[in-house]
Design a protein around this motif. Structure first.
Motif, PDB file in Angstrom:
ATOM      1  N   GLU A  92     -12.001  -6.789   2.523  1.00  0.00           N
ATOM      2  CA  GLU A  92     -11.216  -7.082   3.502  1.00  0.00           C
ATOM      3  C   GLU A  92      -9.683  -7.292   3.392  1.00  0.00           C
ATOM      4  OE1 GLU A  92     -12.699 -11.178   3.014  1.00  0.00           O
ATOM      5  OE2 GLU A  92     -13.369  -9.230   2.718  1.00  0.00           O
ATOM      6  N   ARG A  93      -9.213  -7.770   1.984  1.00  0.00           N
ATOM      7  CA  ARG A  93      -7.998  -8.413   1.856  1.00  0.00           C
ATOM      8  C   ARG A  93      -7.058  -7.525   1.093  1.00  0.00           C
ATOM      9  NH1 ARG A  93      -7.276 -14.574   1.308  1.00  0.00           N
ATOM     10  NH2 ARG A  93      -5.439 -13.962   1.890  1.00  0.00           N
ATOM     11  N   GLY A  94      -7.724  -6.511   0.366  1.00  0.00           N
ATOM     12  CA  GLY A  94      -6.885  -5.573  -0.471  1.00  0.00           C
ATOM     13  C   GLY A  94      -6.730  -4.250  -0.182  1.00  0.00           C
ATOM     14  N   ILE A  95      -5.728  -3.550  -0.696  1.00  0.00           N
ATOM     15  CA  ILE A  95      -5.549  -2.277  -0.200  1.00  0.00           C
ATOM     16  C   ILE A  95      -4.842  -1.413  -1.655  1.00  0.00           C
ATOM     17  CG2 ILE A  95      -4.096  -0.318   0.880  1.00  0.00           C
ATOM     18  CD1 ILE A  95      -4.098  -2.413   3.154  1.00  0.00           C
ATOM     19  N   VAL A  96      -5.485  -0.585  -1.990  1.00  0.00           N
ATOM     20  CA  VAL A  96      -5.309   0.038  -3.213  1.00  0.00           C
ATOM     21  C   VAL A  96      -4.703   1.300  -2.831  1.00  0.00           C
ATOM     22  CG1 VAL A  96      -5.870   1.071  -5.549  1.00  0.00           C
ATOM     23  CG2 VAL A  96      -6.971  -0.904  -4.727  1.00  0.00           C
ATOM     24  N   SER A  97      -3.238   1.561  -3.227  1.00  0.00           N
ATOM     25  CA  SER A  97      -2.869   2.909  -2.784  1.00  0.00           C
ATOM     26  C   SER A  97      -2.237   3.350  -4.089  1.00  0.00           C
ATOM     27  CB  SER A  97      -1.482   2.742  -1.701  1.00  0.00           C
ATOM     28  OG  SER A  97      -1.113   3.902  -1.423  1.00  0.00           O
ATOM     29  N   ASN A  98      -1.792   5.021  -3.994  1.00  0.00           N
ATOM     30  CA  ASN A  98      -1.461   5.694  -5.117  1.00  0.00           C
ATOM     31  C   ASN A  98      -0.582   6.713  -4.703  1.00  0.00           C
ATOM     32  OD1 ASN A  98      -1.251   6.635  -7.830  1.00  0.00           O
ATOM     33  ND2 ASN A  98      -3.027   7.334  -7.778  1.00  0.00           N
ATOM     34  N   GLN A  99       0.716   6.429  -4.768  1.00  0.00           N
ATOM     35  CA  GLN A  99       1.816   7.518  -4.724  1.00  0.00           C
ATOM     36  C   GLN A  99       3.207   6.768  -5.258  1.00  0.00           C
ATOM     37  OE1 GLN A  99       0.519   5.655  -1.483  1.00  0.00           O
ATOM     38  NE2 GLN A  99       2.117   4.545  -2.498  1.00  0.00           N
ATOM     39  N   ALA A 100       4.267   7.740  -5.017  1.00  0.00           N
ATOM     40  CA  ALA A 100       5.568   7.364  -5.534  1.00  0.00           C
ATOM     41  C   ALA A 100       5.875   6.277  -4.810  1.00  0.00           C
ATOM     42  CB  ALA A 100       6.281   8.555  -5.565  1.00  0.00           C
ATOM     43  N   ALA A 101       6.597   5.338  -5.413  1.00  0.00           N
ATOM     44  CA  ALA A 101       7.416   4.222  -4.581  1.00  0.00           C
ATOM     45  C   ALA A 101       8.314   4.734  -3.578  1.00  0.00           C
ATOM     46  CB  ALA A 101       8.061   3.227  -5.358  1.00  0.00           C
ATOM     47  N   GLN A 102       8.603   5.728  -3.554  1.00  0.00           N
ATOM     48  CA  GLN A 102       9.808   6.192  -2.685  1.00  0.00           C
ATOM     49  C   GLN A 102       9.310   6.791  -1.326  1.00  0.00           C
ATOM     50  OE1 GLN A 102       9.458   7.568  -5.722  1.00  0.00           O
ATOM     51  NE2 GLN A 102      11.481   7.575  -6.979  1.00  0.00           N
ATOM     52  N   SER A 103       7.870   6.948  -1.495  1.00  0.00           N
ATOM     53  CA  SER A 103       7.089   7.385  -0.350  1.00  0.00           C
ATOM     54  C   SER A 103       6.227   6.433   0.230  1.00  0.00           C
ATOM     55  CB  SER A 103       6.450   8.714  -0.737  1.00  0.00           C
ATOM     56  OG  SER A 103       5.646   8.467  -1.727  1.00  0.00           O
ATOM     57  N   LEU A 104       6.477   5.186  -0.343  1.00  0.00           N
ATOM     58  CA  LEU A 104       5.498   4.186   0.390  1.00  0.00           C
ATOM     59  C   LEU A 104       5.577   4.216   1.888  1.00  0.00           C
ATOM     60  CD1 LEU A 104       6.232   1.059  -1.970  1.00  0.00           C
ATOM     61  CD2 LEU A 104       3.814   2.229  -1.616  1.00  0.00           C
ATOM     62  N   ASP A 105       4.349   3.759   2.576  1.00  0.00           N
ATOM     63  CA  ASP A 105       4.587   3.871   4.082  1.00  0.00           C
ATOM     64  C   ASP A 105       4.149   2.385   4.590  1.00  0.00           C
ATOM     65  OD1 ASP A 105       4.486   4.783   6.627  1.00  0.00           O
ATOM     66  OD2 ASP A 105       2.658   5.686   6.507  1.00  0.00           O
ATOM     67  N   LEU A 106       5.112   1.600   4.573  1.00  0.00           N
ATOM     68  CA  LEU A 106       4.756   0.287   4.859  1.00  0.00           C
ATOM     69  C   LEU A 106       5.471  -0.154   6.110  1.00  0.00           C
ATOM     70  CD1 LEU A 106       4.610  -1.347   1.485  1.00  0.00           C
ATOM     71  CD2 LEU A 106       2.463  -1.030   2.682  1.00  0.00           C
ATOM     72  N   PRO A 107       4.996  -1.019   6.910  1.00  0.00           N
ATOM     73  CA  PRO A 107       5.725  -1.302   8.134  1.00  0.00           C
ATOM     74  C   PRO A 107       6.954  -2.187   7.594  1.00  0.00           C
ATOM     75  CG  PRO A 107       3.239  -1.788   8.420  1.00  0.00           C
ATOM     76  CD  PRO A 107       3.461  -1.368   7.302  1.00  0.00           C
ATOM     77  N   GLU A 108       7.899  -2.068   8.403  1.00  0.00           N
ATOM     78  CA  GLU A 108       9.125  -2.895   8.088  1.00  0.00           C
ATOM     79  C   GLU A 108       8.820  -4.409   8.336  1.00  0.00           C
ATOM     80  OE1 GLU A 108      12.835  -1.415   9.559  1.00  0.00           O
ATOM     81  OE2 GLU A 108      12.560   0.405   8.901  1.00  0.00           O
ATOM     82  N   ASN A 109       9.420  -5.294   7.436  1.00  0.00           N
ATOM     83  CA  ASN A 109       9.347  -6.681   7.589  1.00  0.00           C
ATOM     84  C   ASN A 109       7.898  -7.102   7.685  1.00  0.00           C
ATOM     85  OD1 ASN A 109      12.232  -7.126   8.105  1.00  0.00           O
ATOM     86  ND2 ASN A 109      12.102  -5.899  10.026  1.00  0.00           N
ATOM     87  N   SER A 110       7.052  -6.527   6.855  1.00  0.00           N
ATOM     88  CA  SER A 110       5.755  -6.992   6.820  1.00  0.00           C
ATOM     89  C   SER A 110       5.171  -7.648   5.584  1.00  0.00           C
ATOM     90  CB  SER A 110       4.757  -5.620   7.122  1.00  0.00           C
ATOM     91  OG  SER A 110       4.928  -4.930   6.102  1.00  0.00           O
ATOM     92  N   ILE A 111       5.888  -7.696   4.618  1.00  0.00           N
ATOM     93  CA  ILE A 111       5.306  -8.345   3.310  1.00  0.00           C
ATOM     94  C   ILE A 111       6.123  -9.469   2.944  1.00  0.00           C
ATOM     95  CG2 ILE A 111       5.121  -7.786   0.858  1.00  0.00           C
ATOM     96  CD1 ILE A 111       3.598  -5.960   2.814  1.00  0.00           C
ATOM     97  N   ASP A 112       5.296 -10.470   2.320  1.00  0.00           N
ATOM     98  CA  ASP A 112       5.941 -11.757   2.225  1.00  0.00           C
ATOM     99  C   ASP A 112       6.742 -11.715   0.667  1.00  0.00           C
ATOM    100  OD1 ASP A 112       5.058 -13.454   4.273  1.00  0.00           O
ATOM    101  OD2 ASP A 112       3.288 -12.902   3.678  1.00  0.00           O
ATOM    102  N   TYR A 113       6.039 -11.173  -0.462  1.00  0.00           N
ATOM    103  CA  TYR A 113       6.424 -11.277  -1.697  1.00  0.00           C
ATOM    104  C   TYR A 113       5.803  -9.820  -2.411  1.00  0.00           C
ATOM    105  CZ  TYR A 113       6.599 -12.479  -6.529  1.00  0.00           C
ATOM    106  OH  TYR A 113       6.752 -12.544  -8.011  1.00  0.00           O
TER     107      TYR A 113
END
Length: 277
Positions: A92-113
């Motif tokens: 429930e706490r992990g996500i594995v994703s596989n794509q180029a870093a330039q196309s990462l679809d992450l919400p802005e201001n959502s990651i601590d580190y």
């Protein structure tokens, strides 16, 4: 023949698509390391017979004396390891994703580190390493977004820097204000070092610390090549808080802003704590 038999059985079976993907994953997890003609006898002090069978790390050629692995037994052993690892995961706490870093679809201001281990110039063309698996899977990696220096792909240092910048920009936007990124670096060329630093700074990161990462061991290439890089570098940078970012982007030169930047930056720097000796 054995691998082909397994793929044929999987595709012809009536099991669910999810289970088919799991079974294909199981085969490809041992395909490049055990089920190839690169296998040779290796000395292994942890193995009962004193030898083991497998490809020599850091090489890509067929040995004079090959050893053959039982495909089905190799997959059974890998299945046990995957089962053990799978049972220990906190799904429930992990996500594995596989794509180029330039196309990462992450919400802005959502990651601590963020910790990244990107390609280092022309060290390794990673897409080429997928050749064996892709031949069986009938797919081909898109090499256009691959951040490497490679004449075959028509990518020079400038192209490498641009691709790294696009990937780091995604990281910058995903980080929370004041969040940190650590980037691993391993290359002997100053030009590649400068390119990565320029990419970090151009997207808005502020470099706060660079130090040596001692992995406690060396590779075959490091032991045999005099000019090989022996240690990795860790570059730590942070995303400035909004007030500091506005000051930097607007290039304000008022004395108060300068001291605000100095005070904020000093609070981010690592503090050295001497040991007992």
């Amino acid at each position: 023949f054995a691998v082909s038999d397994l793929f044929s059985r999987i595709h012809a079976s009536n099991i669910s698509p999810t289970n088919k993907r799991w079974m294909i994953y199981l085969i490809t997890s041992v395909l490049d390391t055990h089920l190839v003609v690169r296998n040779r006898y290796l000395i292994d002090k942890h193995h009962a017979s004193g030898t083991t069978c497998g490809p020599l790390s850091g090489t890509l050629y067929v040995p004079t004396l090959q050893c053959e692995v039982n495909v089905y037994e190799a997959i059974k052993k890998k299945l046990k390891k995957i089962a053990i690892a799978s049972n220990s995961l906190q799904r429930e706490r992990g996500i594995v994703s596989n794509q180029a870093a330039q196309s990462l679809d992450l919400p802005e201001n959502s990651i601590d580190y963020i910790f990244i281990d990107p390609p280092f110039g022309a060290n390794i063309n990673y897409s080429d390493l997928n050749f064996i698996s892709e031949s069986w899977l009938k797919v081909k990696t898109s090499r256009q977004p691959e951040a490497v220096i490679d004449s075959a792909q028509g990518k020079d240092l400038n192209e490498y820097g641009e691709l790294m910048t696009l990937g780091l920009l995604k990281c910058f936007n995903a980080l929370k204000s004041g969040g940190w990124i650590t980037l691993l670096f391993h290359n002997s060329k100053n030009s590649v070092w400068n390119s990565i630093q320029d990419a970090l700074l151009s997207v808005g990161f502020i470099v706060a610390d660079v130090r040596v990462l001692d992995k406690g061991g060396t590779t075959i290439f490091q032991d045999s090549q005099a000019a090989a890089v022996k240690k990795d570098l860790l570059i730590s940078a942070y995303k400035p808080v909004e007030k500091l970012a506005e000051m930097i982007y607007e290039k304000s030169l008022f004395p108060t802003y300068v001291w605000d930047f100095v005070a904020s930056h000093l609070n981010k720097l690592a503090v050295y704590i001497p040991g007992d000796n």
